[in-house]
Design a protein around this motif. Structure first.
Motif, PDB file in Angstrom:
ATOM      1  N   GLN A 126       0.859  -1.181   0.000  1.00 43.52           N
ATOM      2  CA  GLN A 126       0.000   0.000   0.000  1.00 43.52           C
ATOM      3  C   GLN A 126       0.892   1.226   0.000  1.00 43.52           C
ATOM      4  N   PRO A 127       0.447   2.299  -0.629  1.00 47.06           N
ATOM      5  CA  PRO A 127       1.162   3.547  -0.363  1.00 47.06           C
ATOM      6  C   PRO A 127       0.926   3.946   1.088  1.00 47.06           C
ATOM      7  N   LEU A 128       1.793   4.776   1.611  1.00 42.79           N
ATOM      8  CA  LEU A 128       1.678   5.134   3.027  1.00 42.79           C
ATOM      9  C   LEU A 128       0.368   5.866   3.307  1.00 42.79           C
ATOM     10  N   ALA A 129      -0.005   5.882   4.577  1.00 46.81           N
ATOM     11  CA  ALA A 129      -1.186   6.628   5.006  1.00 46.81           C
ATOM     12  C   ALA A 129      -0.734   8.041   5.359  1.00 46.81           C
ATOM     13  N   THR A 130      -1.150   8.992   4.554  1.00 46.27           N
ATOM     14  CA  THR A 130      -0.764  10.384   4.784  1.00 46.27           C
ATOM     15  C   THR A 130      -1.522  10.922   5.996  1.00 46.27           C
ATOM     16  N   PRO A 131      -1.142  12.105   6.488  1.00 44.39           N
ATOM     17  CA  PRO A 131      -1.936  12.702   7.570  1.00 44.39           C
ATOM     18  C   PRO A 131      -3.419  12.808   7.196  1.00 44.39           C
ATOM     19  N   ASP A 132      -3.720  13.133   5.937  1.00 46.29           N
ATOM     20  CA  ASP A 132      -5.133  13.202   5.519  1.00 46.29           C
ATOM     21  C   ASP A 132      -5.794  11.829   5.573  1.00 46.29           C
ATOM     22  N   ASP A 133      -5.043  10.778   5.195  1.00 45.01           N
ATOM     23  CA  ASP A 133      -5.597   9.419   5.257  1.00 45.01           C
ATOM     24  C   ASP A 133      -5.909   9.035   6.705  1.00 45.01           C
ATOM     25  N   CYS A 134      -5.009   9.389   7.620  1.00 42.16           N
ATOM     26  CA  CYS A 134      -5.220   9.045   9.035  1.00 42.16           C
ATOM     27  C   CYS A 134      -6.471   9.743   9.568  1.00 42.16           C
ATOM     28  N   LEU A 135      -6.636  11.009   9.194  1.00 37.64           N
ATOM     29  CA  LEU A 135      -7.838  11.727   9.636  1.00 37.64           C
ATOM     30  C   LEU A 135      -9.087  11.107   9.021  1.00 37.64           C
ATOM     31  N   ASP A 164      -6.784   6.109  17.233  1.00 42.06           N
ATOM     32  CA  ASP A 164      -5.436   6.039  16.653  1.00 42.06           C
ATOM     33  C   ASP A 164      -5.455   5.120  15.438  1.00 42.06           C
ATOM     34  N   PRO A 165      -5.280   5.662  14.245  1.00 44.98           N
ATOM     35  CA  PRO A 165      -5.268   4.801  13.061  1.00 44.98           C
ATOM     36  C   PRO A 165      -3.904   4.152  12.855  1.00 44.98           C
ATOM     37  N   TRP A 166      -3.909   2.842  12.645  1.00 48.56           N
ATOM     38  CA  TRP A 166      -2.676   2.084  12.379  1.00 48.56           C
ATOM     39  C   TRP A 166      -2.849   1.309  11.083  1.00 48.56           C
ATOM     40  N   ALA A 167      -1.775   1.191  10.337  1.00 41.34           N
ATOM     41  CA  ALA A 167      -1.786   0.335   9.154  1.00 41.34           C
ATOM     42  C   ALA A 167      -1.954  -1.118   9.586  1.00 41.34           C
ATOM     43  N   ILE A 168      -2.476  -1.937   8.680  1.00 40.07           N
ATOM     44  CA  ILE A 168      -2.611  -3.376   8.934  1.00 40.07           C
ATOM     45  C   ILE A 168      -1.703  -4.102   7.956  1.00 40.07           C
ATOM     46  N   HIS A 169      -0.854  -4.981   8.484  1.00 39.85           N
ATOM     47  CA  HIS A 169       0.059  -5.705   7.593  1.00 39.85           C
ATOM     48  C   HIS A 169      -0.360  -7.144   7.383  1.00 39.85           C
ATOM     49  N   ALA A 170      -1.401  -7.579   8.074  1.00 40.44           N
ATOM     50  CA  ALA A 170      -1.933  -8.922   7.853  1.00 40.44           C
ATOM     51  C   ALA A 170      -3.384  -8.892   8.272  1.00 40.44           C
ATOM     52  N   GLY A 171      -4.186  -9.730   7.650  1.00 42.42           N
ATOM     53  CA  GLY A 171      -5.586  -9.772   8.027  1.00 42.42           C
ATOM     54  C   GLY A 171      -6.382 -10.396   6.915  1.00 42.42           C
ATOM     55  N   LYS A 172      -7.667 -10.607   7.209  1.00 42.99           N
ATOM     56  CA  LYS A 172      -8.508 -11.329   6.256  1.00 42.99           C
ATOM     57  C   LYS A 172      -9.100 -10.389   5.213  1.00 42.99           C
ATOM     58  N   TRP A 173      -8.800  -9.074   5.311  1.00 41.95           N
ATOM     59  CA  TRP A 173      -9.495  -8.114   4.457  1.00 41.95           C
ATOM     60  C   TRP A 173      -8.662  -7.740   3.248  1.00 41.95           C
ATOM     61  N   LYS A 174      -9.349  -7.408   2.170  1.00 40.00           N
ATOM     62  CA  LYS A 174      -8.686  -6.874   0.984  1.00 40.00           C
ATOM     63  C   LYS A 174      -9.156  -5.446   0.803  1.00 40.00           C
ATOM     64  N   GLY A 175      -8.244  -4.559   0.568  1.00 38.92           N
ATOM     65  CA  GLY A 175      -8.625  -3.165   0.409  1.00 38.92           C
ATOM     66  C   GLY A 175      -7.587  -2.293   1.068  1.00 38.92           C
ATOM     67  N   ARG A 176      -7.929  -1.031   1.232  1.00 29.95           N
ATOM     68  CA  ARG A 176      -6.980  -0.110   1.856  1.00 29.95           C
ATOM     69  C   ARG A 176      -7.386   0.033   3.321  1.00 29.95           C
ATOM     70  N   MET A 177      -6.923  -0.957   4.102  1.00 25.68           N
ATOM     71  CA  MET A 177      -7.419  -1.105   5.470  1.00 25.68           C
ATOM     72  C   MET A 177      -6.575  -0.350   6.477  1.00 25.68           C
ATOM     73  N   TYR A 330       3.442   5.801   7.500  1.00 27.19           N
ATOM     74  CA  TYR A 330       2.970   7.176   7.728  1.00 27.19           C
ATOM     75  C   TYR A 330       3.851   8.235   7.063  1.00 27.19           C
ATOM     76  N   GLY A 331       5.135   7.918   6.865  1.00 28.71           N
ATOM     77  CA  GLY A 331       6.042   8.914   6.296  1.00 28.71           C
ATOM     78  C   GLY A 331       6.690   9.732   7.395  1.00 28.71           C
ATOM     79  N   LEU A 332       8.014   9.576   7.533  1.00 34.75           N
ATOM     80  CA  LEU A 332       8.715  10.323   8.584  1.00 34.75           C
ATOM     81  C   LEU A 332       8.632  11.823   8.310  1.00 34.75           C
ATOM     82  N   GLY A 333       8.605  12.193   7.018  1.00 34.47           N
ATOM     83  CA  GLY A 333       8.560  13.608   6.660  1.00 34.47           C
ATOM     84  C   GLY A 333       7.157  14.192   6.735  1.00 34.47           C
ATOM     85  N   PHE A 334       6.163  13.404   6.316  1.00 30.06           N
ATOM     86  CA  PHE A 334       4.784  13.901   6.377  1.00 30.06           C
ATOM     87  C   PHE A 334       4.412  14.286   7.809  1.00 30.06           C
TER      88      PHE A 334
END
Ligand SMILES: [Cu+2]
Length: 588
Positions: A126-135, A164-177, A330-334
């Motif tokens: 997945q591309p990273l979750a930007t601050p806008d994605d987290c919101l 607190d939104p966290w990326a998921i690296h494993a799971g039963k779902w397909k999509g941008r979770m 999340y991006g260290l710079g974002f």
């Protein structure tokens, strides 16, 4: 119409073009976004509106860059690399925008040079979750009546919840979770980590839906009531008496010189860069050596922290999915902070603003994201002739180049240090607040995977593993051709009547790491293990050995999670201290 008349039309004067490694400016980010929109409107008018994930400098191929900087070739094209999304479609578009003529001819001269659509099912990531994605993840979770109902069973209303939104690296779902860990927050400045909740919604950023809600089978009755505040207005304990003032005064100013993103200090010179994923980047670090007749000796072609992994040890669901790759997630710079003089840095400070982008493709300026300053670094060298009492000493100064980012609950503070003896070091300070979870009654045993930090509150054990990517140059003007990396280990010699009669002998062994496979190595303090990056084309004047830099790494274990864990498979870098690989353009 030629370029000169275009400039007149635009009412602008021709400014010097940026250095090929300068980060994109705000106008360049905006121009790249406009070019993407224009291309999408013309080529794919039925595409849903573009959501901009990343707009960043596409660094020129290394060979082109070296030809230009060494005066042997033309200025490389200036390009932006864009990662675009078109929700609800699951996938990304990778677009490259040429900005070479933008500075002379204006935004209309920004042109799409490549446009590649990648299906989400083929991405493998997945591309990273930007601050806008987290919101957005938080907004989706908050808006869900199902999530609200589960919280209501716990006597908690949504306006009392932090998500607190966290990326998921494993799971039963397909999509941008994303998974959303929830906490009870009893006011805008209350520390929510003192009161974790058991409710973890899983949201799909593409569809805007909550796809799952994980929670303990029964609403827990033991949601902590105690606070644990850090906000100075809410801290219950009195502060300790503050120490007396300490001033850092540089009446003649700093010893560094700054020109744009180029920095000079104490024989060192380098360029700084910044992007959303890595944050701070050091380029073309060189040292002008008075002992070599004032020859500039390249040291590092490019250095940055490219990834980090923070895997947690709690084996129970959903906390066994807790693992952050904070650069890639999340991006260290974002997520970089705006730094404040007197708090984050002391002395005469030069700040650099950073430019990233938001989901609309607009430039977002992070003022004072990078700090450049000097520090006293204690004693550099000293000797006393004990016979005469004569003493010489040298005080050490170091140049500090730093930035700080907030990864939800944590702050990571990254410091590059350049030292007067030619050493480069990196320090990462970790601060902020532990990410906590709620212990069910009788679940105290689970705290063996962590530490109970308050009644019913578990802070799971975890690691912080960082990946520093160092493209070394070591005295080669062409970016480090022919460098060899070897491993040095201390070797004990057994006593021997002829060769080691007193048993005192020891030496070091040196092994060249020839293949990528052989160059996956672990640290070993017990063997005084270091790695040597050497340039066989440059022998030292009297040892005749290749000039070299040594790489010292901290001890401590590599990844503690099992070999077949998700983090081991996703973050191969965590499984060894050292990886040496050949340089490849675009592999950043
Ligand atoms: Cu930690």
């Amino acid at each position: 119409m030629d370029v000169a008349s275009l400039q007149q039309c635009a009412g602008r004067t021709a400014a010097a073009p940026p250095h090929p490694l300068d980060p994109l400016s705000s106008p360049e980010v905006a121009a790249a976004a406009a070019a993407c929109r224009a291309h999408a409107a013309a080529a794919a008018p039925r595409l849903p509106p573009l959501r901009f994930n990343t707009i960043t400098l596409q660094e020129p191929p290394k060979a082109d860059l070296l030809r230009f900087t060494n005066g042997r070739g033309p200025r490389p094209p200036r390009r932006a690399f864009c990662i675009l999304q078109t929700p609800p479609i699951f996938g990304v578009i990778e677009a490259t925008i040429d900005l070479s003529h933008f500075h002379a001819a204006g935004a209309a001269a920004a042109a799409v040079v490549s446009w590649v659509a990648i299906d989400g099912n083929d991405m493998g990531g997945q591309p990273l979750a930007t601050p806008d994605d987290c919101l957005e993840a938080e907004r989706i979770a908050r808006a869900s009546p199902r999530v609200q109902a589960v919280l209501a069973e716990r006597g908690v209303s949504m306006d009392q919840v932090a998500c607190d939104p966290w990326a998921i690296h494993a799971g039963k779902w397909k999509g941008r979770m994303m998974q959303v860990f929830t906490y009870l927050k009893l006011g805008p400045d209350d520390n929510e980590y003192a009161r974790p909740l058991d409710v973890v919604p899983v949201v799909d950023l593409n569809t805007g839906q909550v796809v799952d809600i994980e929670a303990y089978p029964e609403a827990p009755k033991n949601i902590p009531t105690a606070g644990g505040n850090y906000h100075r207005d809410l801290v219950e304990q009195p502060f300790r008496e503050a120490p007396k003032p300490l001033y850092v005064v540089q009446p003649e100013g700093p010893s560094f010189k700054v020109d744009g993103w180029r920095v000079e200090w104490q024989q060192w010179d380098l360029r700084l860069g910044f992007n959303g994923r890595e944050g701070l980047v050091l380029y073309d670090v060189g040292y002008t050596d008075p002992q070599e007749g004032g020859r500039r000796r390249p040291v590092v072609f490019r250095a940055s922290i490219v990834e980090m992994a923070v895997p947690y040890a709690d084996p129970s669901s959903p906390y066994n999915r807790k693992c952050a790759f904070d650069a890639g997630d999340y991006g260290l710079g974002f997520a970089a902070n705006s730094l404040k003089l007197g708090c984050d840095c002391l002395g005469v400070v030069q700040y650099f603003d950073a430019v990233v982008n938001n989901a609309q493709g607009e430039p977002v300026v992070i003022p004072s994201a990078v700090c450049l300053h000097e520090e006293d670094a204690g004693l550099l060298w000293k000797h006393v002739d004990y016979r005469t009492g004569y003493s010489e000493d040298r005080r050490a100064r170091r140049l500090v180049i730093s930035f700080i980012m907030t990864a939800v609950n944590y702050e990571y503070c990254f410091y590059w240090y350049l030292h007067q003896d030619g050493t480069i070091s990196h320090e990462i300070k970790l601060t902020g607040i532990l990410s906590t979870s709620l212990l069910m009654p009788g679940e105290g045993d689970k705290s063996r995977y962590g530490t109970m930090v308050a009644e019913g509150v578990n802070a799971a054990a975890h690691q912080h593993i960082f990946s520093a990517r160092l493209d070394m140059a070591v005295d080669d003007e062409d970016g480090g051709r022919g460098l060899v990396v070897s491993e040095l280990n201390a070797v004990r010699h057994p006593s021997h009547p002829l060769t080691n009669p007193a048993g005192n002998a020891f030496t070091e062994s040196e092994t060249d790491l020839i293949t990528v496979h052989a160059a996956r190595r672990q640290s070993s303090a017990a063997d005084a293990r270091v790695w040597r990056v050497k340039n066989p084309a440059r022998p030292h004047p009297f040892t005749r050995k290749p000039v070299a830099y040594h790489l010292y790494t901290p001890g401590g274990p590599v990844l503690l999670a099992a070999e077949d864990s998700v983090v081991a498979r996703r973050g191969k870098f965590t499984t060894a201290t050292l990886h040496v690989t050949p340089y490849k353009d675009g592999q950043l």
